[in-house]
Scaffold this motif. Structure first.
Motif, mmCIF file in Angstrom:
data_model
loop_
_atom_site.group_PDB
_atom_site.id
_atom_site.type_symbol
_atom_site.label_atom_id
_atom_site.label_comp_id
_atom_site.label_asym_id
_atom_site.label_seq_id
_atom_site.Cartn_x
_atom_site.Cartn_y
_atom_site.Cartn_z
ATOM 1 N N UNK A 71 39.271 -93.617 9.860
ATOM 2 C CA UNK A 71 40.103 -92.175 10.183
ATOM 3 C C UNK A 71 41.600 -92.861 10.696
ATOM 4 N N UNK A 72 41.538 -94.198 11.572
ATOM 5 C CA UNK A 72 42.592 -94.837 11.608
ATOM 6 C C UNK A 72 43.771 -95.388 11.015
ATOM 7 N N UNK A 73 42.751 -95.467 9.723
ATOM 8 C CA UNK A 73 43.401 -96.466 8.766
ATOM 9 C C UNK A 73 43.923 -95.761 7.302
ATOM 10 N N UNK A 74 43.710 -94.675 7.639
ATOM 11 C CA UNK A 74 43.984 -93.544 6.399
ATOM 12 C C UNK A 74 45.189 -93.332 6.309
ATOM 13 N N UNK A 75 47.022 -93.579 7.060
ATOM 14 C CA UNK A 75 47.983 -93.928 6.493
ATOM 15 C C UNK A 75 48.206 -94.972 6.048
#
Length: 116
Positions: A71-75
């Motif tokens: 979720x942190x890596x989505x961007x």
């Protein structure tokens, strides 16, 4: 938590990413990434956590930690990319920070553009 559009749900999708995708291994996880031709679709993540990792409580803890990392890596992950993360037995005793470091290293390595 990853919303439904960001999750791999079909077995065929998992197989395609693992067989055709680029792979990066570590001590705790093995990450496979496949960029599809559908650039409009959101990045999707899938997790493989076998019984070798531990009992159900440990496996679910590892899965929740990996979902939070993704979720942190989505961007950072480009649109149309499928990522499958296979947890290895060492992930059972790993901290959240260690898992995040392993996954981030592999994702940045596999998604960076290739220089001509």
């Amino acid at each position: 938590m990853l919303a439904r559009p960001h999750r791999l749900t079909r077995g065929d999708d998992y197989r395609m990413v693992v067989r055709r995708g680029s792979r990066c291994g570590g001590v705790r996880v093995v990450t496979s990434i496949l960029t599809t031709s559908d650039a409009e679709r959101a990045a999707r993540f899938g997790f493989i956590i076998s019984k070798q990792v531990g009992n159900a409580v440990i496996r679910n803890t590892v899965r929740r930690r990996l979902k939070a990392v993704c979720a942190e890596l989505l961007p950072v992950v480009p649109q149309g990319t499928d990522v499958v993360i296979r947890a290895l037995p060492a992930s059972a005793t790993a901290s959240f920070a260690e898992l995040r470091t392993d996954v981030q290293r592999c994702v940045t390595r596999l998604t960076r553009p290739v220089a001509p």
